[in-house]
Write a protein that holds these residues in place. Structure first.
Motif, PDB file in Angstrom:
ATOM      1  N   GLU A  80       0.864  -1.179   0.000  1.00  0.00           N
ATOM      2  CA  GLU A  80       0.000   0.000   0.000  1.00  0.00           C
ATOM      3  C   GLU A  80       0.898   1.225   0.000  1.00  0.00           C
ATOM      4  O   GLU A  80       1.666   1.429   0.925  1.00  0.00           O
ATOM      5  N   LEU A  81       0.816   2.033  -1.061  1.00  0.00           N
ATOM      6  CA  LEU A  81       1.665   3.216  -1.133  1.00  0.00           C
ATOM      7  C   LEU A  81       1.127   4.281  -0.193  1.00  0.00           C
ATOM      8  O   LEU A  81      -0.086   4.463  -0.078  1.00  0.00           O
TER       9      LEU A  81
ATOM     10  N   LEU B 149      13.122  14.043  -4.185  1.00  0.00           N
ATOM     11  CA  LEU B 149      12.802  12.781  -3.505  1.00  0.00           C
ATOM     12  C   LEU B 149      12.734  12.999  -1.999  1.00  0.00           C
ATOM     13  O   LEU B 149      11.815  12.517  -1.323  1.00  0.00           O
ATOM     14  N   LEU B 150      13.718  13.745  -1.473  1.00  0.00           N
ATOM     15  CA  LEU B 150      13.743  13.998  -0.032  1.00  0.00           C
ATOM     16  C   LEU B 150      12.545  14.836   0.382  1.00  0.00           C
ATOM     17  O   LEU B 150      11.862  14.540   1.365  1.00  0.00           O
ATOM     18  N   ALA B 151      12.289  15.897  -0.395  1.00  0.00           N
ATOM     19  CA  ALA B 151      11.179  16.777  -0.063  1.00  0.00           C
ATOM     20  C   ALA B 151       9.875  15.995  -0.087  1.00  0.00           C
ATOM     21  O   ALA B 151       9.004  16.172   0.770  1.00  0.00           O
ATOM     22  N   GLU B 152       9.756  15.101  -1.077  1.00  0.00           N
ATOM     23  CA  GLU B 152       8.547  14.305  -1.216  1.00  0.00           C
ATOM     24  C   GLU B 152       8.352  13.421   0.013  1.00  0.00           C
ATOM     25  O   GLU B 152       7.242  13.218   0.486  1.00  0.00           O
TER      26      GLU B 152
ATOM     27  N   PRO C 147      -1.837   1.201  -6.044  1.00  0.00           N
ATOM     28  CA  PRO C 147      -2.429   0.590  -4.857  1.00  0.00           C
ATOM     29  C   PRO C 147      -2.337   1.510  -3.649  1.00  0.00           C
ATOM     30  O   PRO C 147      -1.457   1.343  -2.807  1.00  0.00           O
ATOM     31  N   SER C 148      -3.183   2.494  -3.597  1.00  0.00           N
ATOM     32  CA  SER C 148      -3.127   3.378  -2.433  1.00  0.00           C
ATOM     33  C   SER C 148      -4.522   3.926  -2.174  1.00  0.00           C
ATOM     34  O   SER C 148      -5.312   4.128  -3.096  1.00  0.00           O
TER      35      SER C 148
ATOM     36  N   ALA D 212      -0.715   9.404  -3.247  1.00  0.00           N
ATOM     37  CA  ALA D 212       0.412   8.577  -2.826  1.00  0.00           C
ATOM     38  C   ALA D 212       1.081   7.934  -4.029  1.00  0.00           C
ATOM     39  O   ALA D 212       0.413   7.437  -4.932  1.00  0.00           O
ATOM     40  N   GLY D 213       2.400   7.938  -4.057  1.00  0.00           N
ATOM     41  CA  GLY D 213       3.140   7.290  -5.128  1.00  0.00           C
ATOM     42  C   GLY D 213       3.317   8.143  -6.367  1.00  0.00           C
ATOM     43  O   GLY D 213       3.990   7.726  -7.298  1.00  0.00           O
ATOM     44  N   LEU D 214       2.720   9.338  -6.371  1.00  0.00           N
ATOM     45  CA  LEU D 214       2.864  10.174  -7.563  1.00  0.00           C
ATOM     46  C   LEU D 214       4.190  10.930  -7.566  1.00  0.00           C
ATOM     47  O   LEU D 214       4.766  11.179  -8.620  1.00  0.00           O
TER      48      LEU D 214
END
Lengths: 167, 485
Positions: free
Chosen positions: A165-166, B18-21, B101-102, B107-109
């Protein structure tokens, strides 16, 4: 003597390499790959490349393949065993393989240097490990940095693609 | 400024994002997309300030890295392509989100906007690489980033299938590349392209066959990267399954850098006619097959992304035809110009596809049915894009093909020009299929003319710029030549 050792190691390396593809049980395939790696490490040893030989055993035969085995067992792959053989795929693959082997034999046969023994490389100062370290961090520093970025991308990718799950 | 800093800066921007995210919660994810675009644009501006003389010729990196005109031109090319892709990625986010899958929104973007930066840095290294080691590691950086991006929509079976196929065939082509490099290194004792061209000039002829074998393997592997027939099997499935911005990235930037590497590698071997003649006839053969198969296989396609995949194979064929005529002198310009034109019109086609698939949920050609009644301006943009891809006069695509054909005629490759002319005619047929769907076919049943596709402001601006460029370069192509190496 050294030639005999080469042929023994080379034969078993190729033999187990072929078994990786031919065996249907994924666990046996992985174990064959471990054996193939071990004989490859033996070949490195006969070339006096002891460090690379040991790394081959420790990293590939040891760490990477154990990881592979874990994954195979976790996934519980049984369906692979019942797969039917396809005649077309066998013939096509066989033709590509035969063509490739023929080309290699043809090329090696036409190269006069292929039968001569290579001159002995000059030895350097210090141990294997230290010298590899020097070369890697001095001469090959830039490609090494790029590999660093590559590993970062691979890590990010693994997290993205495998997390349940992200968040 | 030392040109080597360009990639370093880009990678650092990637790290920062990446860190900021990871640490900035509650920020809208599109912020990272725009941040990445700012970073790419900043580096693009910096390319005009670099000074190749600032490179220390004593330093170890100077063996691996060259900042010649060719490299700088394609660095800018890759940066612009990445910019367009990031813009499309922000637009594509809702579709992407659906297949991630979130449960939490967005999330994950963030990572999806960071990965193109690393791929871009890899491609910038690749166009500068003058050593097989550097070519290999940067090529792997690019391909590994693409493996991740292609399979990004994890809950979509097509995307996963594309990822797996790309991974397996990519790994195979990498193996072939390494084997080829090993043969070349084993005989010549160097992996550096400059060293190789010195070594092949004095190599005893009986040893040449081994180098030729290695070179053949390298050619096969690069054939995979530029999608030349018969190494194109991965293309349709991967292009169809990948998220649309990634497909655009794959078909433009990845192909272009493949050609740059091909040019550099071939250049190193041209000193010896033994390799030069064989290389040219092989590339000419590949070009003929690629043009024919790419165009013929595109005809029955019903999915637009799949059609563009075969069209991308076909365009690789035209580019290979230019490469085969490299002896005539003007081929380098023809290739560079074709790639620029290809960037513009392919991005245009994919950008419209994103708009359509976002509001209609599909990217089949039938989803374009009646688009002219729904969004006349969008349909016009797409029409200009596909006509340019087909090579109609007064669009940029015409001059792209024109220069390629002229350079092939100069080199005396008449049979190849014949095949090319036949392929272009096939091309018109399948590109016009899209036109027919948009202008002549009625809307699908149950849809009304009022369901318009909404276009956001940034993407609309990109579309306008691309359309203007397509038309402007169609009548006045010389400005691009001023920028060329």
């Amino acid at each position: 003597m050294q030639l005999a050792i080469f042929w023994i190691f080379a034969f078993f390396m190729v033999f187990f390499g072929a078994l990786v593809v031919l065996l249907r049980n994924p666990v046996s395939s992985a174990m064959s790959l471990v054996l193939s790696f071990l004989f490859l490490a033996g070949l490195f040893m006969t070339l006096d490349a002891f460090f690379i030989g040991i790394i081959q055993v420790l990293v590939y035969a040891g760490a990477v393949m154990v990881l592979f085995l874990f994954i195979i067992m976790l996934l519980d792959l049984k369906s692979e065993k019942q797969r039917k053989l396809k005649v077309g795929a066998w013939l096509g693959g066989g033709a590509v393989l035969a063509g490739f082997v023929y080309t290699i034999l043809h090329v090696v046969g036409r190269m006069p240097g292929a039968e001569q023994a290579m001159p002995v490389l000059p030895g350097g100062v210090g141990s294997d490990v230290a010298r590899i370290g020097w070369v890697l961090f001095e001469r090959y520093n830039m490609p090494l940095q790029v590999v660093g970025v590559l590993l970062l991308v691979a890590t990010v990718g693994v997290v993205i693609l495998s997390r349940k799950e992200l968040k | 400024m030392n040109p080597i800093l360009l990639e370093t800066i880009l990678v650092c921007v990637g790290f920062l994002l990446l860190l900021a995210e990871a640490f900035a919660g509650g920020v809208r994810k599109s912020v990272f997309g725009y941040g990445a675009m700012v970073g790419v644009f900043g580096v693009f501006v910096l390319t005009f300030w670099i000074d190749a003389a600032a490179m220390n010729s004593e330093a170890a990196y100077s063996v691996y890295y060259s900042a010649d005109d060719l490299a700088v031109f394609f660095k800018r090319f890759v940066l612009l392509a990445t910019f367009c892709v990031l813009l499309m990625a922000v637009e594509f986010a809702p579709v992407l989100q659906k297949y991630l899958p979130s449960s939490a929104g967005g999330a994950g973007l963030g990572e999806f906007y960071c990965l193109p930066l690393f791929a871009c840095a890899g491609m910038m290294w690749l166009v500068s690489a003058t050593d097989f080691i550097m070519i290999f590691v940067s090529l792997e950086l690019v391909t590994v980033s693409f493996y991740v991006m292609v399979a990004y929509m994890r809950k979509n079976a097509l995307s996963l299938e594309a990822g797996v196929k790309y991974l397996i065939l990519g790994a195979l082509s990498t193996g072939v590349l390494v084997y080829g490099i090993a043969w070349i290194f084993g005989i010549l004792g160097t992996t550096n392209l400059v060293g190789i061209s010195q070594a092949v000039a004095v190599l005893p002829p009986e040893k040449s066959v081994g180098v030729l074998f290695g070179l053949g393997l390298v050619l096969i592997s690069l054939g995979f990267k530029v999608a030349a027939v018969p190494f194109q099997f991965w293309v349709p499935d991967v292009y169809q399954g990948a998220p649309t911005p990634v497909t655009a990235y794959l078909s433009v930037a990845s192909k272009a850098v493949g050609f740059v590497v091909l040019m550099r590698v071939m250049d190193a071997f041209f000193v010896a006619p033994y390799y030069g003649d064989r290389l040219l006839s092989t590339v000419a053969f590949l070009a003929g097959m690629t043009m024919l198969l790419g165009n013929l296989a595109a005809i029955p396609q019903t999915n637009f992304k799949r059609l563009l995949a075969y069209s991308s194979v076909a365009h690789a064929g035209y580019l290979l035809m230019a490469l085969a005529s490299v002896a005539s002198g003007g081929a380098g310009y023809a290739i560079a110009f074709y790639l620029v034109v290809y960037l513009i019109m392919t991005m245009l086609a994919f950008a419209v596809t994103i708009v359509v698939s976002k509001s209609l949920g599909g990217d089949n050609i039938s989803d374009f049915n009646g688009l002219s009644k729904r969004n006349p301006w969008l349909a016009l943009a797409m029409a200009i894009g596909v006509l340019s891809l087909a090579g109609l006069p007064f669009t940029a695509g015409f001059f792209g093909k024109f220069f390629v054909f002229v350079s092939a005629l100069d080199a005396g490759l008449y049979w190849l020009v014949g095949i090319g002319a036949f392929s272009v005619a096939c091309g018109f047929y399948y590109y016009l299929k899209v036109l027919r769907a948009m202008y002549w076919l009625p809307l699908s049943i149950g849809e009304s003319e009022n369901t318009r596709c909404s276009i956001s402001l940034p993407l609309g601006a990109l579309l306008v710029v691309l359309v203007v460029l397509t038309l402007a370069l169609g009548v006045f192509p010389s400005p691009v030549f001023a920028l060329m190496p």
